[in-house]
Design a protein around this motif. Structure first.
Motif, PDB file in Angstrom:
ATOM      1  N   UNK A 154       0.840  -1.201   0.000  1.00 55.28           N
ATOM      2  CA  UNK A 154       0.000   0.000   0.000  1.00 55.28           C
ATOM      3  C   UNK A 154       0.874   1.249   0.000  1.00 55.28           C
ATOM      4  N   UNK A 155       1.870   1.233   0.879  1.00 55.44           N
ATOM      5  CA  UNK A 155       2.775   2.380   0.970  1.00 55.44           C
ATOM      6  C   UNK A 155       3.510   2.560  -0.346  1.00 55.44           C
ATOM      7  N   UNK A 198     -16.389   5.997   2.556  1.00 56.86           N
ATOM      8  CA  UNK A 198     -15.385   6.978   2.168  1.00 56.86           C
ATOM      9  C   UNK A 198     -15.569   7.231   0.686  1.00 56.86           C
ATOM     10  N   UNK A 205     -14.499   9.398  -1.238  1.00 59.59           N
ATOM     11  CA  UNK A 205     -13.409   9.930  -2.040  1.00 59.59           C
ATOM     12  C   UNK A 205     -12.324   8.895  -2.308  1.00 59.59           C
ATOM     13  N   UNK A 224      -4.856   9.995  -3.011  1.00 61.50           N
ATOM     14  CA  UNK A 224      -4.514  10.870  -1.904  1.00 61.50           C
ATOM     15  C   UNK A 224      -3.139  11.465  -2.173  1.00 61.50           C
ATOM     16  N   UNK A 225      -2.978  12.726  -1.876  1.00 64.32           N
ATOM     17  CA  UNK A 225      -1.647  13.297  -2.047  1.00 64.32           C
ATOM     18  C   UNK A 225      -0.949  13.251  -0.694  1.00 64.32           C
ATOM     19  N   UNK A 226       0.183  12.607  -0.695  1.00 74.84           N
ATOM     20  CA  UNK A 226       0.895  12.364   0.558  1.00 74.84           C
ATOM     21  C   UNK A 226       1.980  13.406   0.762  1.00 74.84           C
ATOM     22  N   UNK A 227       2.264  13.657   2.024  1.00 72.35           N
ATOM     23  CA  UNK A 227       3.484  14.384   2.355  1.00 72.35           C
ATOM     24  C   UNK A 227       4.562  13.342   2.600  1.00 72.35           C
ATOM     25  N   UNK A 228       5.782  13.670   2.240  1.00 72.73           N
ATOM     26  CA  UNK A 228       6.845  12.687   2.426  1.00 72.73           C
ATOM     27  C   UNK A 228       7.914  13.207   3.364  1.00 72.73           C
ATOM     28  N   UNK A 229       8.363  12.337   4.192  1.00 74.65           N
ATOM     29  CA  UNK A 229       9.385  12.715   5.156  1.00 74.65           C
ATOM     30  C   UNK A 229      10.378  11.577   5.281  1.00 74.65           C
ATOM     31  N   UNK A 230      11.521  11.531   4.799  1.00 71.95           N
ATOM     32  CA  UNK A 230      12.177  12.532   3.944  1.00 71.95           C
ATOM     33  C   UNK A 230      11.567  12.550   2.547  1.00 71.95           C
ATOM     34  N   UNK A 283      12.664   7.887   0.327  1.00 76.63           N
ATOM     35  CA  UNK A 283      11.777   6.853   0.855  1.00 76.63           C
ATOM     36  C   UNK A 283      11.783   5.625  -0.044  1.00 76.63           C
TER      37      UNK A 283
END
Lengths: 327, 130
Positions: free
Chosen positions: A52-53, A230, A232, A237-243, A248
């Motif tokens: 999924x990730x 749900x 939608x 989905x727009x993800x934030x990434x860290x880093x 990643x």
């Protein structure tokens, strides 16, 4: 005659004791299947989440990681074969090795030189006996593989794959001086059911983009299954990434490959036990049958012995009687 | 009160799953707290990190997670780890021993360094100082 009978009795005894060994093996294998299946189940949540990730990442980041991109001129391909450590498993190893041979000849036809990585003592002996070079072997955990085992295998394969990135078209080793590979394949036995285990060959790297899309469906299925309402779920989905997404992906892909190796090992372990149980079941059935027919033979000989003895006695006493009458 | 659906999965099994009011973790970029309604996010957990899950009942669940990722989506939070241990299940003595051994042989061997980081995160999760 009596000696023959003794030999038969000895054979019956030994057949019965081997039968005991077979049925004990059958019971052990039966218990192992249950445990192996439980482990396959227990490893699924992680596989699902990492997929999924990865698919979330794939939809956001550009797919130019070395584990994802097809190399221009593939020369060498690593093949990971998963076999068992012990025998007594019927056609389990033969089937995997035959599937491997098919893959190897296919690779050779495509002009790629296969490099063998072998898990399990049986595969190791098979190739050693045939004097075939193996890059690396891993043994001692085929029945109960743990994640660190899979990590060791995964690390070796990813290292050699990364080393292949800068190899030139000929046999040169490239800038890092290590001769790597351009493709990773895996051959293992898929556990379909208790009765059917099928050897399969899959390509692990470069990962195909189709597969990522396929995972996307899985993810959507799962989401629509669990999160009713749900509305939608169709919108990515727009993800934030860290880093960053690239960093990643760098960290995630090797883990993903290792997870797939681990899953393959677990399936193979379940298949091995299922195959062993079946083989042991038919072996103990055969032993049972053999003991029965031997017992029948032994009884016949015993009866013939008795009959002969009686007729000898009767004959002897008849002779005595007639001798007495003559007197 | 809104809650997060949290799943903590290690490779070999699901460690914990349930409702939580907050998740505190450390990514490679820094410390991070996730409350319900957080924007979707993917993060890589720092090596040897400790993750704290505040459950819906208000208890703190401290977990030593190694080699992991944090994924926040609309459905909830999932924490993926290669290995993870809940504080209550950590054997402090063994972790201390592992740390000592790893430090003794470390130097610049990456395996030993990783082992040392794992051991120290286990100790920190168990509330000991490492």
């Amino acid at each position: 005659m009596a000696g023959n009978l003794r030999a038969l009795r000895r054979r019956i005894r030994s057949t019965k004791s081997t039968k005991k060994i077979f049925s004990a093996q059958e019971l052990i294998a039966g218990a192992r299947i249950v445990r192996a299946q439980a482990r396959v189940e227990a490893s699924k949540p992680y596989a699902r989440e990492i997929t999924r990730v990865l698919s979330a990442l794939a939809s956001s980041a550009s797919l130019d990681h070395s584990l994802l991109t097809e190399r221009k001129n593939p020369r060498r391909a690593a093949v990971l074969v998963i076999t068992s450590d012990r025998g007594f498993a019927g056609s389990y190893n033969v089937n995997v090795l035959r599937r491997t041979e098919e893959l190897l000849s296919l690779l050779r036809q495509e002009g790629k030189e296969p490099v063998l990585y072998v898990v399990g003592r049986k595969g190791e002996t098979y190739y050693r006996f045939r004097d075939r070079a193996m890059a690396e072997t891993f043994t001692g955990f085929s029945e109960q593989p743990s994640y660190p085992d899979a990590q060791a295998v995964g690390r070796a394969l990813i290292d050699v794959f990364t080393a292949g990135e800068d190899d030139d078209g000929s046999d040169g080793a490239g800038a890092d001086g290590v001769l790597g590979v351009d493709e990773l394949h895996i051959v293992y036995t898929e556990f379909r059911s208790l009765l059917s285990q099928v050897p399969v060959a899959k390509r692990m790297a470069p990962l195909e983009v189709e597969e990522v899309e396929e995972f996307d469906y899985e993810r959507e299925d799962r989401e629509s299954g669990t999160a009713a309402g749900s509305a939608d779920s169709g919108v990515p989905t727009s993800y934030e990434f860290e880093p960053s997404a690239e960093a990643l992906l760098d960290a995630l892909l090797p883990k993903y490959v290792t997870t797939r190796i681990y899953a393959a090992m677990l399936e193979a372990a379940a298949s091995e036990s299922a195959s062993r149980r079946r083989a042991m079941k038919s072996a103990s059935d055969n032993a049972e049958e053999l003991a029965k027919s031997l017992a029948r033979q032994a009884n016949q000989i015993r009866q013939a012995d008795i009959t002969q003895e009686i007729s000898e006695i009767v004959g002897g006493s008849d002779a005595l009687v007639s001798a007495n009458a003559d007197d | 009160m809104a809650t997060l659906q949290v799943e903590l999965v290690a490779v070999e099994r699901t460690i914990w799953s349930g409702e939580a009011s907050m998740v505190i973790a450390r990514t490679t970029e820094g410390e991070l707290g996730v409350l319900p309604g957080h924007a979707p996010m993917l993060g890589q957990l720092a090596d040897g990190g400790v993750v704290t899950i505040r459950t819906a009942e208000g208890e703190d669940l401290v977990v030593a997670a190694h080699g992991g990722f944090l994924s926040v989506s609309k459905q909830g939070v999932s924490i993926l780890a290669e290995t993870a241990e809940i504080a209550g299940e950590i054997d402090v003595e063994r972790a201390r021993e592992a740390l000592r051994r790893a430090e003794a042989e470390s130097g610049d061997d990456p395996e030993a360094l990783a082992a040392a980081r794992r051991a120290s995160s286990r100790l920190r999760a168990a509330g000991q100082d490492a």
